[in-house]
Design an enzyme around this catalytic site. Structure first.
Site, PDB file in Angstrom:
ATOM      1  N   GLY A  75       0.814  -1.224   0.000  1.00 55.29           N
ATOM      2  CA  GLY A  75       0.000   0.000   0.000  1.00 55.29           C
ATOM      3  C   GLY A  75       0.844   1.269   0.000  1.00 55.29           C
ATOM      4  O   GLY A  75       0.397   2.317   0.443  1.00 55.29           O
TER       5      GLY A  75
ATOM      6  N   GLU B 202      16.739   0.602  -3.654  1.00 57.70           N
ATOM      7  CA  GLU B 202      16.479   0.419  -5.069  1.00 57.70           C
ATOM      8  C   GLU B 202      16.796   1.703  -5.805  1.00 57.70           C
ATOM      9  O   GLU B 202      16.613   2.783  -5.260  1.00 57.70           O
ATOM     10  CB  GLU B 202      14.975   0.130  -5.254  1.00 57.70           C
ATOM     11  CG  GLU B 202      14.709  -1.128  -6.008  1.00 57.70           C
ATOM     12  CD  GLU B 202      13.251  -1.554  -5.972  1.00 57.70           C
ATOM     13  OE1 GLU B 202      12.356  -0.703  -6.092  1.00 57.70           O
ATOM     14  OE2 GLU B 202      13.027  -2.755  -5.862  1.00 57.70           O
TER      15      GLU B 202
ATOM     16  N   HIS C 247       3.933   2.036 -14.586  1.00 55.94           N
ATOM     17  CA  HIS C 247       3.693   0.819 -13.814  1.00 55.94           C
ATOM     18  C   HIS C 247       2.921  -0.133 -14.730  1.00 55.94           C
ATOM     19  O   HIS C 247       1.787   0.160 -15.106  1.00 55.94           O
ATOM     20  CB  HIS C 247       2.888   1.139 -12.548  1.00 55.94           C
ATOM     21  CG  HIS C 247       2.450  -0.074 -11.783  1.00 55.94           C
ATOM     22  ND1 HIS C 247       2.833  -0.321 -10.478  1.00 55.94           N
ATOM     23  CD2 HIS C 247       1.672  -1.128 -12.135  1.00 55.94           C
ATOM     24  CE1 HIS C 247       2.310  -1.459 -10.077  1.00 55.94           C
ATOM     25  NE2 HIS C 247       1.593  -1.972 -11.064  1.00 55.94           N
TER      26      HIS C 247
ATOM     27  N   LYS D 130      -3.119   2.998  -6.858  1.00 58.39           N
ATOM     28  CA  LYS D 130      -3.670   3.080  -8.211  1.00 58.39           C
ATOM     29  C   LYS D 130      -5.032   3.778  -8.222  1.00 58.39           C
ATOM     30  O   LYS D 130      -5.847   3.560  -7.334  1.00 58.39           O
ATOM     31  CB  LYS D 130      -3.810   1.678  -8.794  1.00 58.39           C
ATOM     32  CG  LYS D 130      -2.467   0.969  -8.890  1.00 58.39           C
ATOM     33  CD  LYS D 130      -2.621  -0.527  -9.003  1.00 58.39           C
ATOM     34  CE  LYS D 130      -1.263  -1.197  -8.863  1.00 58.39           C
ATOM     35  NZ  LYS D 130      -1.377  -2.646  -8.670  1.00 58.39           N
TER      36      LYS D 130
ATOM     37  N   GLU E 132       4.359  -7.344 -10.891  1.00 59.59           N
ATOM     38  CA  GLU E 132       4.383  -5.898 -11.127  1.00 59.59           C
ATOM     39  C   GLU E 132       5.769  -5.420 -11.553  1.00 59.59           C
ATOM     40  O   GLU E 132       6.779  -5.817 -10.961  1.00 59.59           O
ATOM     41  CB  GLU E 132       3.957  -5.151  -9.857  1.00 59.59           C
ATOM     42  CG  GLU E 132       2.540  -5.480  -9.441  1.00 59.59           C
ATOM     43  CD  GLU E 132       1.979  -4.532  -8.377  1.00 59.59           C
ATOM     44  OE1 GLU E 132       0.761  -4.380  -8.316  1.00 59.59           O
ATOM     45  OE2 GLU E 132       2.775  -3.950  -7.602  1.00 59.59           O
TER      46      GLU E 132
ATOM     47  N   ASN F 299       2.013  -9.924  -6.484  1.00 55.35           N
ATOM     48  CA  ASN F 299       0.846 -10.059  -5.616  1.00 55.35           C
ATOM     49  C   ASN F 299       0.212 -11.421  -5.841  1.00 55.35           C
ATOM     50  O   ASN F 299      -0.134 -11.776  -6.967  1.00 55.35           O
ATOM     51  CB  ASN F 299      -0.169  -8.951  -5.908  1.00 55.35           C
ATOM     52  CG  ASN F 299       0.340  -7.604  -5.433  1.00 55.35           C
ATOM     53  OD1 ASN F 299       0.941  -7.508  -4.368  1.00 55.35           O
ATOM     54  ND2 ASN F 299       0.140  -6.575  -6.221  1.00 55.35           N
TER      55      ASN F 299
ATOM     56  N   ARG G  29      -2.665 -12.846  -5.232  1.00 57.21           N
ATOM     57  CA  ARG G  29      -4.117 -12.801  -4.968  1.00 57.21           C
ATOM     58  C   ARG G  29      -4.820 -12.179  -6.169  1.00 57.21           C
ATOM     59  O   ARG G  29      -4.164 -11.669  -7.073  1.00 57.21           O
ATOM     60  CB  ARG G  29      -4.380 -11.920  -3.743  1.00 57.21           C
ATOM     61  CG  ARG G  29      -3.772 -10.548  -3.925  1.00 57.21           C
ATOM     62  CD  ARG G  29      -4.160  -9.558  -2.873  1.00 57.21           C
ATOM     63  NE  ARG G  29      -3.265  -8.420  -2.855  1.00 57.21           N
ATOM     64  CZ  ARG G  29      -3.345  -7.361  -3.645  1.00 57.21           C
ATOM     65  NH1 ARG G  29      -4.290  -7.280  -4.555  1.00 57.21           N
ATOM     66  NH2 ARG G  29      -2.473  -6.385  -3.556  1.00 57.21           N
TER      67      ARG G  29
ATOM     68  N   VAL H 126      -7.684  -5.713  -7.331  1.00 58.54           N
ATOM     69  CA  VAL H 126      -8.815  -4.798  -7.525  1.00 58.54           C
ATOM     70  C   VAL H 126      -9.084  -4.604  -9.026  1.00 58.54           C
ATOM     71  O   VAL H 126     -10.233  -4.614  -9.475  1.00 58.54           O
ATOM     72  CB  VAL H 126      -8.513  -3.427  -6.860  1.00 58.54           C
ATOM     73  CG1 VAL H 126      -9.637  -2.439  -7.107  1.00 58.54           C
ATOM     74  CG2 VAL H 126      -8.245  -3.584  -5.374  1.00 58.54           C
TER      75      VAL H 126
ATOM     76  N   ARG I 186     -11.392   3.707 -10.220  1.00 56.49           N
ATOM     77  CA  ARG I 186     -11.765   3.361  -8.832  1.00 56.49           C
ATOM     78  C   ARG I 186     -12.453   4.571  -8.234  1.00 56.49           C
ATOM     79  O   ARG I 186     -11.806   5.564  -7.882  1.00 56.49           O
ATOM     80  CB  ARG I 186     -10.515   3.081  -7.994  1.00 56.49           C
ATOM     81  CG  ARG I 186      -9.759   1.866  -8.411  1.00 56.49           C
ATOM     82  CD  ARG I 186      -8.741   1.544  -7.328  1.00 56.49           C
ATOM     83  NE  ARG I 186      -7.765   0.591  -7.822  1.00 56.49           N
ATOM     84  CZ  ARG I 186      -6.898  -0.051  -7.052  1.00 56.49           C
ATOM     85  NH1 ARG I 186      -6.880   0.182  -5.753  1.00 56.49           N
ATOM     86  NH2 ARG I 186      -6.046  -0.902  -7.562  1.00 56.49           N
TER      87      ARG I 186
HETATM   88  P1  ADP Z   1       3.569  -1.489  -2.424  1.00 55.43           P
HETATM   89  O1  ADP Z   1       3.704  -2.940  -2.118  1.00 55.43           O
HETATM   90  O2  ADP Z   1       3.658  -0.613  -1.195  1.00 55.43           O
HETATM   91  O3  ADP Z   1       2.385  -1.179  -3.285  1.00 55.43           O
HETATM   92  P2  ADP Z   1       5.362  -1.443  -4.747  1.00 55.43           P
HETATM   93  O4  ADP Z   1       6.727  -2.002  -4.704  1.00 55.43           O
HETATM   94  O5  ADP Z   1       4.314  -2.237  -5.459  1.00 55.43           O
HETATM   95  O6  ADP Z   1       4.880  -1.102  -3.245  1.00 55.43           O
HETATM   96  O7  ADP Z   1       5.398   0.006  -5.384  1.00 55.43           O
HETATM   97  C1  ADP Z   1       4.261   0.834  -5.442  1.00 55.43           C
HETATM   98  C2  ADP Z   1       4.524   2.030  -6.327  1.00 55.43           C
HETATM   99  O8  ADP Z   1       5.644   2.789  -5.838  1.00 55.43           O
HETATM  100  C3  ADP Z   1       4.884   1.688  -7.761  1.00 55.43           C
HETATM  101  O9  ADP Z   1       3.759   1.447  -8.576  1.00 55.43           O
HETATM  102  C4  ADP Z   1       5.646   2.942  -8.161  1.00 55.43           C
HETATM  103  O10 ADP Z   1       4.743   3.998  -8.410  1.00 55.43           O
HETATM  104  C5  ADP Z   1       6.422   3.315  -6.909  1.00 55.43           C
HETATM  105  N1  ADP Z   1       7.775   2.687  -6.922  1.00 55.43           N
HETATM  106  C6  ADP Z   1       8.131   1.484  -6.395  1.00 55.43           C
HETATM  107  N2  ADP Z   1       9.443   1.215  -6.631  1.00 55.43           N
HETATM  108  C7  ADP Z   1       9.944   2.277  -7.322  1.00 55.43           C
HETATM  109  C8  ADP Z   1      11.236   2.624  -7.868  1.00 55.43           C
HETATM  110  N3  ADP Z   1      12.294   1.816  -7.741  1.00 55.43           N
HETATM  111  N4  ADP Z   1      11.350   3.808  -8.525  1.00 55.43           N
HETATM  112  C9  ADP Z   1      10.300   4.639  -8.651  1.00 55.43           C
HETATM  113  N5  ADP Z   1       9.069   4.385  -8.160  1.00 55.43           N
HETATM  114  C10 ADP Z   1       8.874   3.228  -7.501  1.00 55.43           C
END
Ligand code: ADP
Length: 450
Positions: free
Chosen positions: A164, A200, A208, A237, A275, A289, A291, A294, A337
């Site tokens: 989240g 990272e 995304h 999202k 993702e 993920n 599961r 949404v 959404r």
């Molecule tokens: P969560 O599990 O909290 O949803 P995610 O790893 O899926 O975290 O990342 C959620 C969002 O955060 C991504 O869709 C993107 O918008 C941003 N994000 C994650 N990693 C990076 C990255 N290395 N560089 C830029 N944005 C990132």
């Protein structure tokens, strides 16, 4: 096949699962908190059980109550939906110990992907491209600065247990790094009870893009194309679409093939989403993920495959619905959404829906559990419903979306509908020219492309 499924969720996803059960001729048990006694999923299910007071931890997350509800009703399987217990490996194991089927992946895969550091290592091992970063967690004994310098600034500090969008902090320069490490780690400790973080490379203008997968648990697996979920606010999202406006069929087949192969090697069971961030033609894995998501209807609209129904069939030991060659991407789909929130401040707006008129017509789908007179409780997420539109191409899809957004009426609470009406008329959106920071820049009133 199962005879009776207990749906361990609420709201639109509980209704969505109920619909799949009805089509399969499976009896349904709804569970609800005292705050949800009048909810639509309770009304439509064959049976219902009250599992506790409003707070999620006392009801929808209360495993002993859910087990008791299975016992009382004689349910033989549990569908967790999304959120709540859907990615809780321990819950899956406890159900198995009680001879109940968890409709979801194997517990070991839920656990593996729930730890983002382990997930990234696994992805790398399976040949999935990952975001450059630290090899594992970064602890006090590590020289975080040296690792960050090697990756190159800006870097992103992320929580291993993250979800989240929480426990994530950007360090633009070396001076920000120590602060970002401690903030992210404290936030992660508070939210998830696990302070571990990793580093990272922070990508500045990626999209995304996520790949939907489906596995039979015996080494068979398919990919069902992608969804582009770049329009986000606070890493959450807001608008999802498929196919991505910028991905070629060749690029889709290539990354989809890599994901399907990885799922075959893992012997993954059920639905999952891999993702990625996508920048300059390259994919970078961020998480998986384990599961139903949404935004799954987007994929259903463009593949004509009922993901929830397949999820249930496969959990009962069924085969994959088709071969990879038989999957065709048909037209274009967009999901909005719609939340009960102020469209500018995004403050939740719980309350009673005084007028409700869902839109209709060709290519328009509403996944929602609200009705006129329904009182949105303040205890859970603020989703009013998902508007999902399909067209034979993106322009037709946008045309139908604008029409449906103008037609829908939700009165009595504030909603994010005005935002979607504006977005569907923005030139960058119409051209499909946006990235993960576009929406926040747009909301801040800055030119979104810079
Ligand atoms: P969560 O599990 O909290 O949803 P995610 O790893 O899926 O975290 O990342 C959620 C969002 O955060 C991504 O869709 C993107 O918008 C941003 N994000 C994650 N990693 C990076 C990255 N290395 N560089 C830029 N944005 C990132």
């Amino acid at each position: 096949m199962f005879e009776k499924i207990l749906i361990a969720n609420r709201g639109e996803i509980a209704l969505r699962i109920l619909r799949a059960c009805k089509e399969l001729g499976i009896a349904t048990v709804a569970v609800h908190s005292t705050a949800d006694a009048d909810a639509m999923h309770v009304r439509l299910a064959d049976e219902s059980v009250c599992i506790g007071p409003p707070a999620s931890k006392d009801s929808y997350l209360n495993i002993p109550s859910l087990l008791a509800a299975c016992e009382i009703t004689g349910a033989d399987a549990v569908h967790p939906g999304y959120g709540f217990l859907s990615e809780n490996a321990r819950f899956a194991e406890i159900l198995a110990d009680h001879n109940l089927k968890f409709i979801g992946p194997k517990a070991e895969h839920i656990r593996l992907m729930g730890d983002k550091i382990e997930a990234k290592k696994t992805a790398k091992r399976l040949g999935i491209p990952v975001v450059p970063g630290s090899d594992g967690g970064v602890g006090p004994e590590d020289d975080a600065m040296a690792i960050a310098r090697e990756i190159g600034f800006p870097v992103l500090v992320k929580a291993a247990a993250g979800g989240g969008g929480r426990g994530m902090k950007v360090a633009e320069t070396e001076a920000d790094l120590l602060m970002a490490l401690s903030t992210a780690s404290n936030e992660a400790k508070a939210a998830f009870g696990d302070a571990s973080v990793y580093l990272e490379k922070y990508l500045t203008k990626p999209r995304h893009i996520e790949i939907q997968v489906l596995g039979d648990g015996r080494g068979g697996a398919l990919h069902l194309g992608e969804r582009d979920c770049s329009l986000q606010r606070r890493h959450q999202k807001v608008w999802e679409e498929g196919p991505s406006p910028i991905l070629s069929p060749e690029a889709r087949a290539k990354i989809g093939g890599v994901c399907a192969k990885a799922m075959q090697d893992m012997q993954y069971l059920g639905v999952g989403t891999i993702e990625f961030l996508y920048e300059d033609g390259e994919f970078y894995f961020i998480e998986m993920n384990t599961r139903i998501q949404v935004e799954h209807p987007v994929t259903e609209m463009i593949t004509d495959i009922d993901l929830v129904l397949e999820q249930i069939r496969i959990a009962a030991g069924g085969d994959l619905p088709c071969t990879q060659e038989e999957i065709n991407i048909i037209g274009h789909s967009i999901e909005c959404r719609i939340n009960a929130e102020n469209p500018e401040t995004f403050r939740p707006s719980p309350g009673t829906i005084t007028q409700y008129h869902p839109p209709g017509g060709l290519g328009v789908r509403i996944d929602s559990a609200v009705y006129q007179g329904y009182k949105i409780p303040p205890y859970y997420d603020s989703l009013v419903g998902k508007l999902i539109v399909h067209g034979k191409n993106r322009p037709e899809c946008l045309m139908r979306l604008r029409r449906a957004l103008d037609e829908i009426v939700v009165d009595g609470v504030e909603t994010t509908l005005p935002l979607f009406r504006a977005l569907a008329r923005e030139s960058d959106i119409i051209e499909g020219d946006y990235h993960i920071h576009w929406l926040e820049q747009y909301l801040a009133g800055k030119p979104a492309k810079t």
